[in-house]
Design a protein around this motif. Structure first.
Motif, mmCIF file in Angstrom:
data_model
loop_
_atom_site.group_PDB
_atom_site.id
_atom_site.type_symbol
_atom_site.label_atom_id
_atom_site.label_comp_id
_atom_site.label_asym_id
_atom_site.label_seq_id
_atom_site.Cartn_x
_atom_site.Cartn_y
_atom_site.Cartn_z
ATOM 1 N N ILE A 116 0.848 -1.210 0.000
ATOM 2 C CA ILE A 116 0.000 0.000 0.000
ATOM 3 C C ILE A 116 0.875 1.248 0.000
ATOM 4 O O ILE A 116 0.630 2.207 -0.739
ATOM 5 C CB ILE A 116 -0.941 -0.013 1.228
ATOM 6 N N GLU A 119 2.343 1.678 -3.409
ATOM 7 C CA GLU A 119 1.304 2.017 -4.387
ATOM 8 C C GLU A 119 0.878 3.489 -4.255
ATOM 9 O O GLU A 119 0.605 4.147 -5.252
ATOM 10 C CB GLU A 119 0.089 1.093 -4.183
ATOM 11 N N THR A 120 0.828 3.981 -3.024
ATOM 12 C CA THR A 120 0.349 5.352 -2.830
ATOM 13 C C THR A 120 1.487 6.371 -2.894
ATOM 14 O O THR A 120 1.282 7.506 -3.324
ATOM 15 C CB THR A 120 -0.380 5.497 -1.472
ATOM 16 N N ARG A 128 -2.948 4.494 -10.111
ATOM 17 C CA ARG A 128 -3.290 3.710 -8.915
ATOM 18 C C ARG A 128 -4.547 2.899 -9.136
ATOM 19 O O ARG A 128 -5.432 3.293 -9.878
ATOM 20 C CB ARG A 128 -3.462 4.643 -7.711
ATOM 21 N N LEU A 133 -5.687 -1.756 -3.804
ATOM 22 C CA LEU A 133 -5.386 -1.163 -2.495
ATOM 23 C C LEU A 133 -6.352 -1.667 -1.427
ATOM 24 O O LEU A 133 -5.956 -2.017 -0.311
ATOM 25 C CB LEU A 133 -5.489 0.372 -2.567
ATOM 26 N N THR A 134 -7.638 -1.713 -1.791
ATOM 27 C CA THR A 134 -8.647 -2.197 -0.846
ATOM 28 C C THR A 134 -8.373 -3.639 -0.453
ATOM 29 O O THR A 134 -8.480 -4.015 0.721
ATOM 30 C CB THR A 134 -10.060 -2.088 -1.479
ATOM 31 N N GLN A 136 -5.527 -5.192 -0.356
ATOM 32 C CA GLN A 136 -4.388 -5.254 0.572
ATOM 33 C C GLN A 136 -4.815 -4.825 1.972
ATOM 34 O O GLN A 136 -4.434 -5.439 2.972
ATOM 35 C CB GLN A 136 -3.236 -4.365 0.081
ATOM 36 N N GLN A 137 -5.635 -3.756 2.029
ATOM 37 C CA GLN A 137 -6.084 -3.281 3.343
ATOM 38 C C GLN A 137 -6.937 -4.345 4.034
ATOM 39 O O GLN A 137 -6.867 -4.513 5.257
ATOM 40 C CB GLN A 137 -6.881 -1.978 3.165
ATOM 41 N N GLN A 177 0.136 4.493 8.443
ATOM 42 C CA GLN A 177 -1.319 4.666 8.304
ATOM 43 C C GLN A 177 -1.869 5.302 9.579
ATOM 44 O O GLN A 177 -2.726 4.710 10.256
ATOM 45 C CB GLN A 177 -2.008 3.325 8.059
#
Ligand code: 99T
Length: 209
Positions: A116, A119-120, A128, A133-134, A136-137, A177
């Motif tokens: 993440i 990626e960000t 992106r 991303l979701t 991975q979260q 985060q």
């Protein structure tokens, strides 16, 4: 004090390096390892690290004979066999597999959090991929939920390979985060983490603010 015989390729922001540093603190081996600071990312690799680890990742540990160990799991296993106190990785039996599995779950949280981050932070915004991303979260969230539901007593009973991994993973979530609010959703994990965070090994290895 003898001069260090090993060299650890190190960055204060790497949670995988932090696991190694925490184990060195906990087992009284800090003076055996010199730190070589490096800065790297997948798109800005370090030539010094690439020369030691073809994967271009830290931690890597160069031993006195010039050979190199990577990755963090291998390094932790090696260093845990180099001290005389109780091992932080149980040597055998069900405890060994359970504690290593908890440690692996912590590493999986880190892998997802670092993907993440890259990626960000590294990928241009227009490229992106939100679904990715979701996903991975969600890995992180499932891991936290399982630790909260099933592993608090195990984590609390011994500060070993499993606890080191989970503590470093939670520390990395706070670092990268800060908006995650995981403590509200996982209050028992939060209480456990508040307590272990006071250990000298974790205080001395906090990521930079
Ligand atoms: O992927 C790269 O090219 C460089 N990345 C790394 O070296 C990261 C640093 S954490 N290390 C790993 O991904 C090691 C993973 C391995 N399985 C292990 O050692 O256990 C940097 C995090 C940050 O700065 O936010």
């Amino acid at each position: 004090m003898s001069s260090p015989s090993m060299t650890l390729f190190h960055s204060p922001t790497s949670p995988f390096v932090r696991k190694v540093m925490v184990l060195l603190h906990e087992t009284g081996q800090l003076d055996r390892v010199a730190l070589q600071e490096v800065q790297l990312s997948p798109t800005s690799p370090s030539a010094a690290v690439n020369a030691q680890n073809p994967a271009g990742k830290i931690p890597a540990l160069r031993l006195a004979d010039g050979s190199v160990l990577h990755d963090s799991r291998v390094i932790l296993d090696y260093l845990d066999q180099q001290h005389v106190g109780d091992p932080l990785i149980p040597l055998q039996g069900p405890a060994r597999w359970r504690r290593l599995t908890l440690a692996s779950l912590a590493d999986a949280m880190l892998d997802a959090a670092i993907l993440i981050r890259y990626e960000t932070f590294l990928r241009p915004e227009e490229k992106r991929w939100d679904d990715w991303l979701t996903a991975q979260q969600e890995k992180i969230e499932r891991a936290l939920a399982q630790l909260e539901a099933e592993a608090i007593a195990e984590l609390a009973c011994h500060f070993d390979i499993a606890a080191i991994g989970v503590a470093c993973a939670l520390g990395y979530l706070d670092f990268r985060q800060p908006e995650s609010n995981w403590r509200q959703r996982y209050p028992q994990l939060a209480d456990w983490y508040a307590e272990v965070s006071q250990r000298p090994s974790l205080l001395a290895t906090q990521p930079p603010v």
